[in-house]
Design a protein around this motif. Sequence first.
Motif, short mmCIF file in Angstrom:
data_model
loop_
_atom_site.label_atom_id
_atom_site.label_comp_id
_atom_site.label_asym_id
_atom_site.label_seq_id
_atom_site.Cartn_x
_atom_site.Cartn_y
_atom_site.Cartn_z
N PRO A 161 0.83 -1.20 0.00
CA PRO A 161 0.00 0.00 0.00
C PRO A 161 0.87 1.25 0.00
N GLY A 162 0.35 2.31 -0.60
CA GLY A 162 1.12 3.53 -0.75
C GLY A 162 1.67 4.09 0.54
N ASN A 163 0.91 4.01 1.62
CA ASN A 163 1.37 4.60 2.87
C ASN A 163 2.50 3.80 3.50
N ILE A 164 2.76 2.59 2.98
CA ILE A 164 3.83 1.76 3.53
C ILE A 164 5.09 1.86 2.68
N SER A 165 4.93 1.73 1.38
CA SER A 165 6.13 1.60 0.55
C SER A 165 6.36 2.76 -0.41
N SER A 166 5.47 3.75 -0.45
CA SER A 166 5.72 4.89 -1.32
C SER A 166 6.97 5.60 -0.84
N ASP A 167 7.93 5.72 -1.73
CA ASP A 167 9.26 6.19 -1.36
C ASP A 167 9.60 7.45 -2.14
N PRO A 168 9.56 8.62 -1.49
CA PRO A 168 9.87 9.85 -2.21
C PRO A 168 11.36 9.94 -2.55
N MET A 169 11.67 10.69 -3.58
CA MET A 169 13.05 10.97 -3.91
C MET A 169 13.57 12.07 -2.98
N ILE A 170 14.86 12.01 -2.70
CA ILE A 170 15.50 13.03 -1.89
C ILE A 170 16.73 13.57 -2.60
N ALA A 171 17.07 14.81 -2.30
CA ALA A 171 18.31 15.41 -2.77
C ALA A 171 19.32 15.29 -1.63
N VAL A 172 20.45 14.65 -1.91
CA VAL A 172 21.43 14.34 -0.87
C VAL A 172 22.75 15.00 -1.20
N GLY A 173 23.26 15.77 -0.25
CA GLY A 173 24.56 16.42 -0.43
C GLY A 173 25.36 16.39 0.86
N ASN A 174 26.63 16.73 0.78
CA ASN A 174 27.42 16.75 2.02
C ASN A 174 27.18 18.05 2.78
N SER A 175 27.73 18.11 3.98
CA SER A 175 27.47 19.26 4.86
C SER A 175 28.06 20.56 4.31
N LYS A 176 28.99 20.47 3.35
CA LYS A 176 29.59 21.67 2.79
C LYS A 176 28.78 22.24 1.63
N TRP A 177 27.78 21.46 1.17
CA TRP A 177 26.95 21.97 0.09
C TRP A 177 26.12 23.14 0.61
N SER A 178 25.80 24.08 -0.23
CA SER A 178 25.04 25.26 0.18
C SER A 178 23.59 24.89 0.47
N GLU A 180 21.76 26.98 2.55
CA GLU A 180 21.16 28.19 3.10
C GLU A 180 19.79 28.51 2.51
N ASP A 181 19.66 28.37 1.19
CA ASP A 181 18.41 28.77 0.53
C ASP A 181 17.25 27.83 0.83
N ILE A 182 17.57 26.62 1.29
CA ILE A 182 16.50 25.64 1.50
C ILE A 182 16.44 25.11 2.93
N LYS A 183 17.25 25.66 3.81
CA LYS A 183 17.35 25.09 5.16
C LYS A 183 16.04 25.16 5.93
N ASP A 184 15.17 26.13 5.61
CA ASP A 184 13.91 26.28 6.33
C ASP A 184 12.74 25.55 5.64
N LEU A 185 13.01 24.89 4.53
CA LEU A 185 11.96 24.20 3.79
C LEU A 185 11.83 22.76 4.26
N ASN A 186 10.59 22.28 4.46
CA ASN A 186 10.37 20.88 4.81
C ASN A 186 10.64 19.96 3.63
N SER A 187 10.32 20.45 2.43
CA SER A 187 10.61 19.72 1.20
C SER A 187 10.95 20.74 0.13
N ILE A 188 11.57 20.25 -0.94
CA ILE A 188 12.00 21.17 -1.99
C ILE A 188 11.42 20.75 -3.34
N SER A 189 11.55 21.64 -4.29
CA SER A 189 11.20 21.37 -5.67
C SER A 189 12.49 21.15 -6.45
#
Length: 301
Positions: A161-178, A180-189
């Motif tokens: 079922p969707g609520n169990i296995s629906s897996d969103p994509m994420i943007a993954v970067g290291n701690s040195k990546w910028s 700042e512009d998205i730090k307050d966003l729960n999710s991004i576009s």
Amino acid sequence: MDIRQLKYFLAVIKEGQITAAAKTLHISQPPLSHQIKLLEDELNVQLFERGSRNIKLTHAGNILRIRAEQIINLIESTSKELKDLGDGLHGTLNIGTVASLGATILPQHIHTFNQKYPNINFRIFEGDSFKVMKLLNDNIVEIGILRTPFNSSIYEYMLQPGNISSDPMIAVGNSKWSWEDIKDLNSISLLNIKDTPLIIHQRYEKRILDSCRRFGFKPNIFCTSDDIRSMLTWACNGLGVAIVPKSTICLVKTRDLKFKEINDPLLETKVALIWLKSHYLSTIAHHFIDNFKSYNEWYNY
């Protein structure tokens, strides 16, 4: 050419040396070398490069290796089918799985299945989704576990079922990546990372490109890969931002990675259990599918 010769041939490849293969096969080296020579003479090809300490296949040898593996697996599968006339309480089930699911989803299902059928063993083949589907098509495994998408005209499948296995994509970067512009966003576009060098999986490349086109831009793709662990390692080293299913973030243990969910339902993936349509399935495989169906109410299609 007979089955024994093919098994000898594969044993030599596996062990890397004639001497080691002979020991594994519990025969002396001269008869083994003789059988390999007979095989080469019959096929009129050279299977191994001579002179090197370790075995090295020729092009002909590599072709025979592929066919020999398929022939041996087909014989074993046929024997299994003919013997599998009972209730499927004993035997071995071959499963193909992508590495990330082999480390996350599969163990819990193996555990519950083993409690019901303790005398059934498993052979697990790991690889990317393309390899899993090839293993199915070549009848080396009966069951495949991977993520959508795949060709549903070829495979029967079950999804959670969707609520169990629906897996969103994420943007993954290291701690040195910028961040700042998205730090307050729960999710991004995707627009938030449109100018960022991206590391993407070749399996999801078309979906990502299509989504970027919907937003009116062409992404800056630094690298495509078929291995999520490598992608996360590259992101950790600051080579770019990886776009991966959220559930895979656990594959690399490091505090240097940060991520944000990408708010795009079209990029979400689901975990699927698949098997070939109109193809024989052993009783053991049927038991395993039924176990998946009952566990977390998997949906059959």
